[in-house]
Design a protein around this motif. Structure first.
Motif, short mmCIF file in Angstrom:
data_model
loop_
_atom_site.label_atom_id
_atom_site.label_comp_id
_atom_site.label_asym_id
_atom_site.label_seq_id
_atom_site.Cartn_x
_atom_site.Cartn_y
_atom_site.Cartn_z
N SER A 284 57.56 29.94 37.05
CA SER A 284 58.29 29.24 38.06
C SER A 284 57.98 29.62 39.63
O SER A 284 58.15 29.08 40.28
N LEU A 285 56.98 30.77 39.58
CA LEU A 285 56.51 31.14 40.90
C LEU A 285 55.02 30.44 41.04
O LEU A 285 54.36 30.77 42.15
N GLY A 286 54.71 29.95 40.12
CA GLY A 286 53.16 29.26 40.15
C GLY A 286 52.26 30.37 40.14
O GLY A 286 50.92 29.96 40.69
N GLN A 287 52.17 31.27 39.34
CA GLN A 287 51.26 32.35 39.38
C GLN A 287 50.82 32.60 37.83
O GLN A 287 50.28 33.54 37.62
N THR A 288 50.70 31.61 37.05
CA THR A 288 49.78 31.60 35.57
C THR A 288 48.52 31.68 35.89
O THR A 288 48.02 31.23 37.01
N LEU B 55 49.47 37.31 41.23
CA LEU B 55 49.85 37.97 39.85
C LEU B 55 48.97 37.83 38.73
O LEU B 55 49.13 38.53 37.71
N ALA B 56 48.11 36.59 38.73
CA ALA B 56 47.18 36.41 37.53
C ALA B 56 46.36 37.64 37.74
O ALA B 56 45.92 38.06 36.65
N LYS B 57 45.69 37.86 38.92
CA LYS B 57 44.97 38.90 39.04
C LYS B 57 45.32 40.36 38.47
O LYS B 57 44.77 41.18 37.88
N LEU B 58 46.65 40.50 39.05
CA LEU B 58 47.28 41.71 38.69
C LEU B 58 47.49 41.84 37.35
O LEU B 58 47.27 43.05 36.66
N SER B 59 47.83 40.96 36.59
CA SER B 59 47.87 40.80 35.23
C SER B 59 46.82 41.15 34.38
O SER B 59 46.89 42.04 33.63
N TRP C 154 44.10 42.74 35.63
CA TRP C 154 43.67 44.12 35.75
C TRP C 154 44.39 45.14 35.14
O TRP C 154 44.30 45.94 34.56
N GLY C 155 45.83 44.94 35.03
CA GLY C 155 46.95 45.69 34.39
C GLY C 155 46.60 45.75 32.86
O GLY C 155 46.48 46.96 32.43
N ILE C 156 46.29 44.80 32.28
CA ILE C 156 46.07 44.78 30.88
C ILE C 156 44.72 45.30 30.51
O ILE C 156 44.91 46.27 29.46
N ASP C 157 43.68 45.17 31.28
CA ASP C 157 42.52 45.77 31.08
C ASP C 157 42.37 47.28 31.45
O ASP C 157 41.94 48.01 30.48
N LEU C 158 43.23 47.73 32.47
CA LEU C 158 43.36 48.88 32.42
C LEU C 158 44.32 49.87 31.20
O LEU C 158 44.10 50.91 31.03
N HIS C 159 45.24 49.05 30.98
CA HIS C 159 46.17 49.54 29.79
C HIS C 159 45.27 49.90 28.50
O HIS C 159 45.71 50.79 27.74
N THR C 160 44.36 48.88 27.94
CA THR C 160 43.51 48.74 27.05
C THR C 160 42.28 49.55 27.03
O THR C 160 41.61 49.75 25.91
N GLY C 161 42.01 50.05 28.33
CA GLY C 161 40.81 51.12 28.56
C GLY C 161 39.55 50.35 28.74
O GLY C 161 38.49 50.91 28.77
N SER C 162 39.61 49.05 29.23
CA SER C 162 38.49 48.35 29.53
C SER C 162 37.92 48.41 30.98
O SER C 162 36.83 48.46 31.20
N LEU C 163 38.99 48.73 31.87
CA LEU C 163 38.62 48.40 33.36
C LEU C 163 37.55 49.28 33.73
O LEU C 163 36.49 48.82 34.60
N PHE C 164 37.79 50.51 33.52
CA PHE C 164 36.72 51.69 34.02
C PHE C 164 36.20 52.36 32.83
O PHE C 164 35.74 53.56 33.25
N GLY C 165 35.95 51.74 31.96
CA GLY C 165 35.06 52.27 30.75
C GLY C 165 35.61 53.61 30.45
O GLY C 165 36.91 53.65 30.05
#
Length: 473
Positions: free
Chosen positions: A252-256, A354-358, A360-371
């Motif tokens: 709805s916000l055009g942030q897909t 919001l697509a970028k934040l999503s 980054w958030g998922i990758d940080l949650h799963t342990g990928s973002l900062f190794g």
């Protein structure tokens, strides 16, 4: 005749009423305390499983490198890597079943190339068979099932599914969504209680028993609360019900999250003939993998990348970067299978906020973002959550003087909240409950049961409130 006695032990100080605090917070505090107590009591087993499996998942990244070192690395790095098409041909010769769904060229000097095959007998339909090829000799070094865009191999896949759904499929996902829905509530409530009592100024040294347990519980919880809220929020983004609501909101916000157009626009009426030339699942459509990869390189797509063959006669190759560590590489291009020209380019820099934040958030949650640092941080958060759960149950036991579990926080706290505060609070809770149903539905059930039990106690002549115990004679 009615007699009023001192209130029963609360979760703050057993056997003694908590001194009232002036201001609006005074009537809210018992309500937050009761919510924190019951939420922690009943949700803790789900959180314990999520924390333990999350700890194992964060550790699985490094374990995977050790366990599958033979498949992931080459014994000797050569001077020149063979053409990608030759590597794929070697993989197809060793594993002719299925079709090539993607190819991940060797991203490092000592890394193998992954040729991903779908539709292979004996492999989960949602997984692919990754064939590992030495890029210098085209020797196949092994084959393993792979899952997801992060390239999880069997060990990490098993732990990931255990963390996500307990290997129970879609019904099992309710457990993880339930835990994620309540984690932020428990963490936030505990943080508010901790600051309201100024526990940051208290020292553990010199204390003993339940007071020491409470102090340690509060201190650890306060330091880890922000991490728990983050894990809760990011975990909900791909949950079943709350995740669907979040996705609807983003739409709805055009942030897909956008995707590159895979339509083969440059081949004209001959596009179908070129694309069909490589039919049979070997990925050699039209101009071939080597020219497609060269076109992507010319657009600035550096390793690691994944090359996806055309889905049908009217589709293009898609080459996308798959690096999830910082800085992320998520650019993608479409390449016409007939002309070898790039027909569409999508840069990660152009993603909606919001697509970028999503991402980054998922990758940080799963342990990928900062190794490794990211993975160690997640393991520390999981360990803190396990410790808090153990301390929480220990406090409950200590409230009963070590022989029986202690009594719960008295009901009726909401009756002490002014209407000017209670009404907006209920509105906020209703909105949150709508968007996060596994928070709203259990909360509504708890309130209903609590009201019924309170009414039963009243009819039997005894009702316990947050401020007093009243008995009719």
């Amino acid at each position: 005749m009615t007699a009023t006695t001192s209130p029963p032990a609360t979760d703050e100080a057993p056997g003694r009423a908590t001194p009232p605090t002036p201001g609006t917070w005074a009537p809210l505090r018992p309500l937050v305390l009761r919510l924190h107590f019951y939420a922690g009591l009943f949700v803790a087993p789900f959180l314990l499983v999520a924390a333990a499996t999350g700890f194992l998942y964060a550790a699985s990244f490094q374990a995977e490198k050790l366990l599958y070192a033979h498949e992931l690395t080459v014994p000797d790095a050569g001077e020149r890597k063979l053409p990608l098409s030759e590597q794929v041909a070697a993989a197809r010769q060793a594993h002719p079943d299925g079709t090539v769904s993607a190819v991940r060229p060797s991203p490092d000097a000592d890394a193998t190339t992954r040729v991903l095959l779908s539709g292979v007998e004996g492999v989960d339909p949602n997984h692919t068979l990754a064939v590992f090829v030495d890029p210098y000799t085209a020797k196949v070094r092994g084959a393993l099932e792979q899952y997801g865009s992060s390239g999880a191999l069997p060990l990490r896949t098993w732990i990931d599914e255990f963390h996500r759904d307990l290997h129970l499929g879609e019904p099992g996902r309710l457990y993880s969504e339930f835990a994620a829905s309540w984690l932020w509530v428990i963490a936030g409530g505990g943080l508010v209680l901790w600051f309201s009592r100024r526990r940051a100024r208290r020292k553990l040294r010199g204390t003993a028993g339940r007071r020491r347990t409470l102090g340690l519980h509060g201190t650890v919880g306060a330091w880890a609360a922000a991490g728990f809220v983050f894990l809760s929020a990011t975990g909900l983004t791909w949950s079943t019900y709350a995740g669907a609501n979040i996705e609807d909101l983003r739409v709805s916000l055009g942030q897909t999250t956008p995707s590159v157009s895979a339509s083969a626009a440059g081949g004209g009426e001959h596009a179908g003939h070129g694309a069909a030339a490589g039919a049979g699942g070997d990925a050699a459509h039209g101009v071939g993998l080597d020219r497609v990869l060269a076109a992507a390189r010319a657009e600035g797509l550096g390793d690691p990348v994944e090359v996806v063959p055309p889905a049908d006669a009217s589709s293009a190759y898609v080459v996308k970067q798959v690096q999830r560590s910082w800085p992320e590489k998520q650019d993608s291009v479409a390449v016409d299978p007939v002309t070898g020209e790039v027909t569409d380019v999508l840069r990660f820099a152009d993603y909606p906020v919001l697509a970028k934040l999503s991402r980054w958030g998922i990758d940080l949650h799963t342990g990928s973002l900062f190794g490794l640092a990211n993975q160690v941080g997640l393991m520390a958060l999981a360990a803190c959550l396990i410790l808090l759960i153990v301390l929480g149950y220990r406090m409950w036991w200590q409230r009963g003087r070590g022989s029986v579990f202690g009594r719960p926080v008295p009901r009726g706290a909401w009756q002490q909240v002014p209407a000017a505060v209670l009404v907006p609070l209920l509105a906020v809770v209703a909105v949150l409950g709508y968007f996060v149903p596994l928070l709203g539905i259990p909360l509504a059930v708890f309130v209903a049961v609590d009201v019924v039990l309170g009414e039963i106690a009243h009819r039997r002549g005894r009702r316990t409130y947050a401020g007093a115990t009243t008995a009719k004679r």
